[in-house]
Design a protein around this motif. Sequence first.
Motif, PDB file in Angstrom:
ATOM      1  N   VAL A   1      37.249  36.974  35.001  1.00  0.00           N
ATOM      2  CA  VAL A   1      36.707  37.170  33.888  1.00  0.00           C
ATOM      3  C   VAL A   1      36.263  35.768  33.185  1.00  0.00           C
ATOM      4  N   LEU A   2      34.999  35.824  32.396  1.00  0.00           N
ATOM      5  CA  LEU A   2      34.731  34.413  31.907  1.00  0.00           C
ATOM      6  C   LEU A   2      34.510  34.894  30.470  1.00  0.00           C
ATOM      7  N   VAL A   3      35.259  34.291  29.579  1.00  0.00           N
ATOM      8  CA  VAL A   3      35.095  34.724  28.067  1.00  0.00           C
ATOM      9  C   VAL A   3      34.732  33.417  27.303  1.00  0.00           C
ATOM     10  N   ASP A   4      33.986  33.394  26.284  1.00  0.00           N
ATOM     11  CA  ASP A   4      33.645  32.448  25.388  1.00  0.00           C
ATOM     12  C   ASP A   4      34.406  32.457  24.239  1.00  0.00           C
ATOM     13  N   ILE A   5      35.557  31.550  24.118  1.00  0.00           N
ATOM     14  CA  ILE A   5      36.506  31.722  22.996  1.00  0.00           C
ATOM     15  C   ILE A   5      36.372  30.611  21.953  1.00  0.00           C
TER      16      ILE A   5
ATOM     17  N   ARG B   1      28.191  32.317  34.954  1.00  0.00           N
ATOM     18  CA  ARG B   1      27.274  33.436  34.613  1.00  0.00           C
ATOM     19  C   ARG B   1      27.444  34.663  35.557  1.00  0.00           C
ATOM     20  N   ALA B   2      27.278  35.787  34.807  1.00  0.00           N
ATOM     21  CA  ALA B   2      27.358  37.085  35.626  1.00  0.00           C
ATOM     22  C   ALA B   2      26.470  37.487  36.804  1.00  0.00           C
ATOM     23  N   PRO B   3      26.925  38.041  37.808  1.00  0.00           N
ATOM     24  CA  PRO B   3      25.845  38.710  38.776  1.00  0.00           C
ATOM     25  C   PRO B   3      24.843  39.542  37.853  1.00  0.00           C
ATOM     26  N   GLU B   4      23.577  39.507  38.275  1.00  0.00           N
ATOM     27  CA  GLU B   4      22.650  40.288  37.406  1.00  0.00           C
ATOM     28  C   GLU B   4      22.846  41.793  37.553  1.00  0.00           C
TER      29      GLU B   4
ATOM     30  N   LYS C   1      27.786  30.258  30.439  1.00  0.00           N
ATOM     31  CA  LYS C   1      29.062  29.400  29.641  1.00  0.00           C
ATOM     32  C   LYS C   1      29.496  28.287  30.508  1.00  0.00           C
ATOM     33  N   ARG C   2      29.683  27.125  30.149  1.00  0.00           N
ATOM     34  CA  ARG C   2      30.356  26.176  30.728  1.00  0.00           C
ATOM     35  C   ARG C   2      31.828  26.186  30.806  1.00  0.00           C
TER      36      ARG C   2
END
Length: 311
Positions: free
Chosen positions: A140-144, A192-195, A224-225
């Motif tokens: 899971v990728l989150v911008d914190i 990024r997320a798959p479409e 997000k980087r």
Amino acid sequence: MPKVTAANLIERFSLTILSGEDGIHRAITTSDISRPGMEMAGFFTYYPAKRVQLLGRTELSFFAQLSDDEKVERMEKLCTYDTPGIIISRGLEAPAELLDASERMGVPILRADVTTTRLSSIITDFLETKLAKTTAIHGVLVDIYGIGVLLTGASGVGKSETALDLVRRGHRLVADDSVEIRQEHGDTLVGRAPELIKHLLEIRGLGIIDVMTLFGAGAVRPFKRVVLNIHLELWDDDKAYDRLGIDEETVPVLDTEIPKYTIPVRPGRNLAVIVEVAAMNFRLKRMGINAAEEFSERLTGVIEESDREEY
């Protein structure tokens, strides 16, 4: 590696094709662009034929001063079976010798109205993005707080539930379950997320939820980087976990190493808060504030002072 061709450049930048249409599907394998000034002067020893060739006012002005035989010879050497395409900038006219050679060798000749320097920059950026190395990671990728945190761990450990709690606390979801990561501009990792699963979050027992619909557009990000990996694992009583945080572990993603924190999971631990604090602490470290090192220095000072008092 993804395939990029002259046809993609034509579509993306609205280029005009002048000749060599049969070769627009030749593969472009490098993001480097060549301006063949030395080649116009006749030096082809190190000619990078596999690069996209860019001809501007300087190259064409020099070419116009050559004799007729030299013009034919230079353009025949410029157009090879390996050359993916030649682009003329500023809307300039293509030399007849170039058009003839391109038709014989099947090299597409394209034209743009953009200045040479600007054209080189935007095409290079486009090719670097399209030809960048990619991978997919289960996580899971989150911008914190502006930090791209990649949560990893075994299935069922609580990654998605932690991400949901973080979204409720005001942070932004980028991708759940599968994170597509592209290595851009050397060592920059962009996730990024798959479409198919964009903005979606899977919670066991609840099912699929649409984060943007539930929490608003401010709760998601398209990309997000990735700069930090937090690995969640079930608590192991036989394992000694880091209690100071002095030694920093890293994990390889493609060709880049990023810092990694391992957080043990067991009932009663508020993972969202721990992950949030880990991201803030990582941000402080990048600003030069390291609580673990400061504590170690204090402890060393106390020990040295105690030793002096004994003697």
